[in-house]
Scaffold this active site. Sequence first.
Site, PDB file in Angstrom:
ATOM      1  N   GLY A  49       0.798  -1.284   0.055  1.00 17.57           N
ATOM      2  CA  GLY A  49      -0.022  -0.093   0.121  1.00 17.57           C
ATOM      3  C   GLY A  49       0.952   1.307   0.024  1.00 17.57           C
ATOM      4  O   GLY A  49       0.381   2.456   0.214  1.00 17.57           O
ATOM      5  N   LYS A  85       3.056   1.768  -5.004  1.00 12.98           N
ATOM      6  CA  LYS A  85       3.791   0.962  -6.161  1.00 12.98           C
ATOM      7  C   LYS A  85       2.826   1.028  -7.236  1.00 12.98           C
ATOM      8  O   LYS A  85       3.456   1.297  -8.447  1.00 12.98           O
ATOM      9  CB  LYS A  85       4.117  -0.358  -5.996  1.00 12.98           C
ATOM     10  CG  LYS A  85       5.456  -0.550  -4.645  1.00 12.98           C
ATOM     11  CD  LYS A  85       5.547  -1.997  -4.446  1.00 12.98           C
ATOM     12  CE  LYS A  85       4.335  -2.865  -4.269  1.00 12.98           C
ATOM     13  NZ  LYS A  85       3.813  -2.545  -2.885  1.00 12.98           N
ATOM     14  N   ILE A 104      -0.030   2.955  -8.312  1.00  9.45           N
ATOM     15  CA  ILE A 104      -0.232   4.142  -8.971  1.00  9.45           C
ATOM     16  C   ILE A 104       1.088   4.790  -9.400  1.00  9.45           C
ATOM     17  O   ILE A 104       0.879   5.307 -10.787  1.00  9.45           O
ATOM     18  CB  ILE A 104      -0.896   4.971  -7.639  1.00  9.45           C
ATOM     19  CG1 ILE A 104      -2.013   4.516  -7.336  1.00  9.45           C
ATOM     20  CG2 ILE A 104      -0.742   6.346  -8.351  1.00  9.45           C
ATOM     21  CD1 ILE A 104      -3.237   4.506  -8.238  1.00  9.45           C
ATOM     22  N   LYS A 114       3.694  -7.772 -13.086  1.00 12.62           N
ATOM     23  CA  LYS A 114       3.562  -8.153 -11.898  1.00 12.62           C
ATOM     24  C   LYS A 114       3.963  -9.667 -11.661  1.00 12.62           C
ATOM     25  O   LYS A 114       2.901 -10.543 -11.914  1.00 12.62           O
ATOM     26  CB  LYS A 114       1.795  -8.029 -11.535  1.00 12.62           C
ATOM     27  CG  LYS A 114       1.787  -8.259 -10.075  1.00 12.62           C
ATOM     28  CD  LYS A 114       2.201  -7.072  -9.284  1.00 12.62           C
ATOM     29  CE  LYS A 114       1.850  -7.223  -7.648  1.00 12.62           C
ATOM     30  NZ  LYS A 114       2.191  -6.030  -6.710  1.00 12.62           N
ATOM     31  N   GLU A 133       6.320  -4.538 -11.200  1.00 13.94           N
ATOM     32  CA  GLU A 133       6.036  -3.955  -9.849  1.00 13.94           C
ATOM     33  C   GLU A 133       6.319  -5.094  -8.881  1.00 13.94           C
ATOM     34  O   GLU A 133       5.581  -6.249  -9.006  1.00 13.94           O
ATOM     35  CB  GLU A 133       4.596  -3.815  -9.955  1.00 13.94           C
ATOM     36  CG  GLU A 133       4.027  -3.178  -8.621  1.00 13.94           C
ATOM     37  CD  GLU A 133       2.668  -3.179  -8.355  1.00 13.94           C
ATOM     38  OE1 GLU A 133       1.811  -2.794  -7.294  1.00 13.94           O
ATOM     39  OE2 GLU A 133       1.775  -3.271  -9.259  1.00 13.94           O
ATOM     40  N   GLY A 134       7.037  -4.629  -7.826  1.00 10.40           N
ATOM     41  CA  GLY A 134       7.145  -5.693  -6.713  1.00 10.40           C
ATOM     42  C   GLY A 134       6.255  -6.202  -5.773  1.00 10.40           C
ATOM     43  O   GLY A 134       4.812  -5.507  -6.044  1.00 10.40           O
ATOM     44  N   GLY A 140       4.756  -5.994  -2.030  1.00  6.45           N
ATOM     45  CA  GLY A 140       4.997  -5.359  -0.729  1.00  6.45           C
ATOM     46  C   GLY A 140       6.444  -4.793  -1.065  1.00  6.45           C
ATOM     47  O   GLY A 140       6.477  -4.001  -1.752  1.00  6.45           O
ATOM     48  N   SER A 180       4.832   9.203  -2.183  1.00  3.28           N
ATOM     49  CA  SER A 180       3.540   9.011  -2.937  1.00  3.28           C
ATOM     50  C   SER A 180       2.532   9.659  -1.640  1.00  3.28           C
ATOM     51  O   SER A 180       2.257   9.156  -0.573  1.00  3.28           O
ATOM     52  CB  SER A 180       3.126   7.598  -3.222  1.00  3.28           C
ATOM     53  OG  SER A 180       1.961   7.383  -3.570  1.00  3.28           O
TER      54      SER A 180
END
Length: 229
Positions: free
Chosen positions: A12, A15, A17, A38, A105-106, A108, A165
């Site tokens: 959260g 990442k 966005i 992903k 995108e990782g 967590g 962010s």
Amino acid sequence: MAGVLVSGTDTGAGKTILCAALAAWWLAHRRTPAAILKPVQCGPGDREYYRTVFGDALSVLNPLYFEAPLAPPLAAAREGQTVDIGLLWKSYCEAAAGHALVLVEGVGGLGCPLGWDYTVADLARDWRLPVLLVAPLRLGVVGQLVAHTGFARAQNLDLSALVLSEIEPVSAEQRAQWADVQLIENLCHLPVLGVLSHLEAATDRAALAAAGSGLWLEAAGTLFTAERG
């Protein structure tokens, strides 16, 4: 090909966005093939969001999906499976061969387990990807970034830059008090590319591209260059 791993200080952190904003800018201005990979998704959310935003304009790749919103090895075990790291690498190589940009995108944070003895940090190092680290702009973000950049260096990662962010609306006063950029850069010894402002319409590609524009201008020539891929 330019490839980069977008990781966060936690689940959260922003990442998804950030990946969407950078991809939207790329499609609007570079007009060359791009992909978001992903590697592992546990529970619905990210890939569905990307497909809603981009449709057929962007390749959205998710080689492994598990139903339970848990750490990948635990989610996989619930289904009698394991996380196939080789399959993830194959998917990345195929994406890299066919796209000018691959945003990975990782899951967590960098310490999130992908397997029982393998983390996101291991993936970043093995795949030789520069890492863009995003952190939510809130009280405590400076300490989070110091801790995560220290971990990244201990893991011998190519940590290249930081992004803040706004996962929720933040006032100018709060931004100044919680996330002094000079302080962060001094402590982390890395550039802060900018602040990704909170978006009310997170599925608006034009708004996403505008949000990503400043970050791309700062990153040009350092993070997302073909030579580094």
